[in-house]
Design a protein around this motif. Sequence first.
Motif, PDB file in Angstrom:
ATOM      1  N   ARG A  17       0.833  -1.191   0.000  1.00 45.79           N
ATOM      2  CA  ARG A  17       0.000   0.000   0.000  1.00 45.79           C
ATOM      3  C   ARG A  17       0.875   1.250   0.000  1.00 45.79           C
ATOM      4  NH1 ARG A  17      -5.339  -0.494   0.562  1.00 45.79           N
ATOM      5  NH2 ARG A  17      -6.115  -2.609   0.911  1.00 45.79           N
ATOM      6  N   THR A  18       0.320   2.315  -0.522  1.00 41.94           N
ATOM      7  CA  THR A  18       1.027   3.589  -0.601  1.00 41.94           C
ATOM      8  C   THR A  18       0.909   4.314   0.741  1.00 41.94           C
ATOM      9  OG1 THR A  18      -0.907   4.819  -1.365  1.00 41.94           O
ATOM     10  CG2 THR A  18       0.426   3.707  -3.039  1.00 41.94           C
ATOM     11  N   PRO A  19       1.674   5.396   0.956  1.00 42.05           N
ATOM     12  CA  PRO A  19       1.553   6.164   2.204  1.00 42.05           C
ATOM     13  C   PRO A  19       0.143   6.685   2.473  1.00 42.05           C
ATOM     14  CG  PRO A  19       3.571   6.749   1.083  1.00 42.05           C
ATOM     15  CD  PRO A  19       2.823   5.840   0.154  1.00 42.05           C
ATOM     16  N   SER A  20      -0.668   6.841   1.416  1.00 47.91           N
ATOM     17  CA  SER A  20      -2.050   7.296   1.610  1.00 47.91           C
ATOM     18  C   SER A  20      -2.970   6.166   2.058  1.00 47.91           C
ATOM     19  CB  SER A  20      -2.585   7.909   0.309  1.00 47.91           C
ATOM     20  OG  SER A  20      -2.637   6.926  -0.731  1.00 47.91           O
ATOM     21  N   GLY A  21      -2.426   4.961   2.167  1.00 45.25           N
ATOM     22  CA  GLY A  21      -3.214   3.817   2.608  1.00 45.25           C
ATOM     23  C   GLY A  21      -3.912   3.075   1.491  1.00 45.25           C
ATOM     24  N   LYS A  22      -3.724   3.525   0.266  1.00 45.46           N
ATOM     25  CA  LYS A  22      -4.372   2.891  -0.878  1.00 45.46           C
ATOM     26  C   LYS A  22      -3.484   1.777  -1.440  1.00 45.46           C
ATOM     27  CE  LYS A  22      -7.814   5.801  -0.779  1.00 45.46           C
ATOM     28  NZ  LYS A  22      -8.036   6.810  -1.804  1.00 45.46           N
ATOM     29  N   ALA A  23      -4.119   0.783  -2.031  1.00 44.71           N
ATOM     30  CA  ALA A  23      -3.361  -0.265  -2.717  1.00 44.71           C
ATOM     31  C   ALA A  23      -2.610   0.348  -3.891  1.00 44.71           C
ATOM     32  CB  ALA A  23      -4.299  -1.364  -3.190  1.00 44.71           C
ATOM     33  N   LEU A  24      -1.369  -0.055  -4.065  1.00 46.19           N
ATOM     34  CA  LEU A  24      -0.555   0.498  -5.149  1.00 46.19           C
ATOM     35  C   LEU A  24      -1.069   0.032  -6.507  1.00 46.19           C
ATOM     36  CD1 LEU A  24       1.959   1.952  -6.298  1.00 46.19           C
ATOM     37  CD2 LEU A  24       3.231  -0.185  -5.929  1.00 46.19           C
ATOM     38  N   LEU A 353      -3.644  11.802  -8.507  1.00 48.27           N
ATOM     39  CA  LEU A 353      -3.741  10.353  -8.697  1.00 48.27           C
ATOM     40  C   LEU A 353      -2.890   9.613  -7.667  1.00 48.27           C
ATOM     41  CD1 LEU A 353      -3.676   9.930 -12.595  1.00 48.27           C
ATOM     42  CD2 LEU A 353      -5.620   9.581 -11.059  1.00 48.27           C
ATOM     43  N   ASP A 354      -1.758  10.191  -7.310  1.00 48.61           N
ATOM     44  CA  ASP A 354      -0.893   9.575  -6.307  1.00 48.61           C
ATOM     45  C   ASP A 354      -1.622   9.416  -4.974  1.00 48.61           C
ATOM     46  OD1 ASP A 354       1.641   8.592  -5.262  1.00 48.61           O
ATOM     47  OD2 ASP A 354       1.806  10.518  -4.233  1.00 48.61           O
ATOM     48  N   GLU A 355      -2.458  10.384  -4.639  1.00 47.88           N
ATOM     49  CA  GLU A 355      -3.242  10.300  -3.407  1.00 47.88           C
ATOM     50  C   GLU A 355      -4.223   9.131  -3.457  1.00 47.88           C
ATOM     51  OE1 GLU A 355      -5.100  14.050  -2.818  1.00 47.88           O
ATOM     52  OE2 GLU A 355      -3.205  15.149  -2.581  1.00 47.88           O
ATOM     53  N   GLU A 356      -4.567   8.711  -4.668  1.00 42.02           N
ATOM     54  CA  GLU A 356      -5.468   7.562  -4.845  1.00 42.02           C
ATOM     55  C   GLU A 356      -4.705   6.252  -5.001  1.00 42.02           C
ATOM     56  OE1 GLU A 356      -8.764   7.983  -4.543  1.00 42.02           O
ATOM     57  OE2 GLU A 356      -8.249  10.078  -4.111  1.00 42.02           O
TER      58      GLU A 356
END
Length: 413
Positions: A17-24, A353-356
């Motif tokens: 997952r990314t730092p925003s908590g979303k799946a990469l 988009l990175d935040e997503e």
Amino acid sequence: MLDPYQLKLDFPILNTRTPSGKALVYLDNAASSQKPSSVIEGTTKYYSQENANIHRGIYHLSQHATELYEKTRIKTSNFFRAQCAKAIIFTRGTTESINLVAQAWGRNNIQAGDEIVLSVQEHHSNLVPWQMLALEKKAVLKFIPIKADTTYDLSGLKNIITRKTKLVAVSQMSNVTGTIHDILPIIERARQVGAKVLIDGAQSSSHLKIDLVGMDVDFFAFSAHKMLGPTGVGVLFGKEEILEEMPPWLGGGDMIETVNLESSTYANLPAKLEAGTPNIAGVIGFSYALDYLSKVGMENIHSHEQEITAYALEELSRMGGIKLYGTDDLSQRGGVVSFTVEGVHPHDVGSMLDEEGVAIRVGHHCCQPLMREWSIPGTCRASFYLYTTKEDVDALVAGLHKVKAIFSRVARK
């Protein structure tokens, strides 16, 4: 057909997952591909169990490392159907491979008034080295234009590639649009006037099945990191007879035969063009990448990418306010979709988009002359590979809907 869902399990980073908590959702494969566990483990195994310098030691560990390194050269030659293993030169990447040709071949063969033919959409790595050489040698740069559909415009080829042309250096697949170019007419015209041909295969090497002997090119350059392999490893293929005539570019250890205080003689190919200690771990890691790609099959990868690209183009074209770049002919496209969002700078699109959790490339993609021709600062680029799923594309589309909604509210205020 391959199963991208199953293949994705082989890539540890794609299950994070990314730092925003979303799946990469990784859609920047034209810049660099992710690495399967086999490549990671194979590279680690070298450092933990096989580490030694190569070509010099008589002890077992060194000889074993040398064997692994040279087996990768043979495997690379077979994978690309090259002339022979000696025609495979390991470098640090596509950029260094092209610079090697410019310095070792170009400085000896390009004279004042000679012509070097490129295209207007070349990556800076296949533009700047030739600019530098042309400036030094007082040579002339000429350019193959592109049509509105981003394919090469070959209508004036006879006037572009002339008897004064000594080298034609073009890409087989665009890193900006994914356009797969018809390079056969270019090669045929170059042969008619006696010019050498260099193909920038940085993109095509990871997406298409390449037959170097059948293609009949003089040089072909590509990088391992776009083919599931480690960074810092590139390959230059050159016809053996041309490489034999080329002087070394870098001097140092392992490229010599005898050294005196005032002169030296040089080793045979490929050592002559591989000075110093190479990226041994990276080359050996690339061997595992080639095994993985061979198992999946390059034809299967290309077919999958065409399916994903078609799906992405269809979904994006439905949105409105999205300008797509590239040919509509899917048979001439690889897994790349470049676009702009009306009223939104590409950098803003990429950041949102990175935040997503969606990773795309934004900017000029090292093709500033092409962006200038299109009168835009850059594009947003989503690029796919064997592990890309339709759900990844759906995540991109959902993210773009959020981008448009936010900027629409801002515009109304």
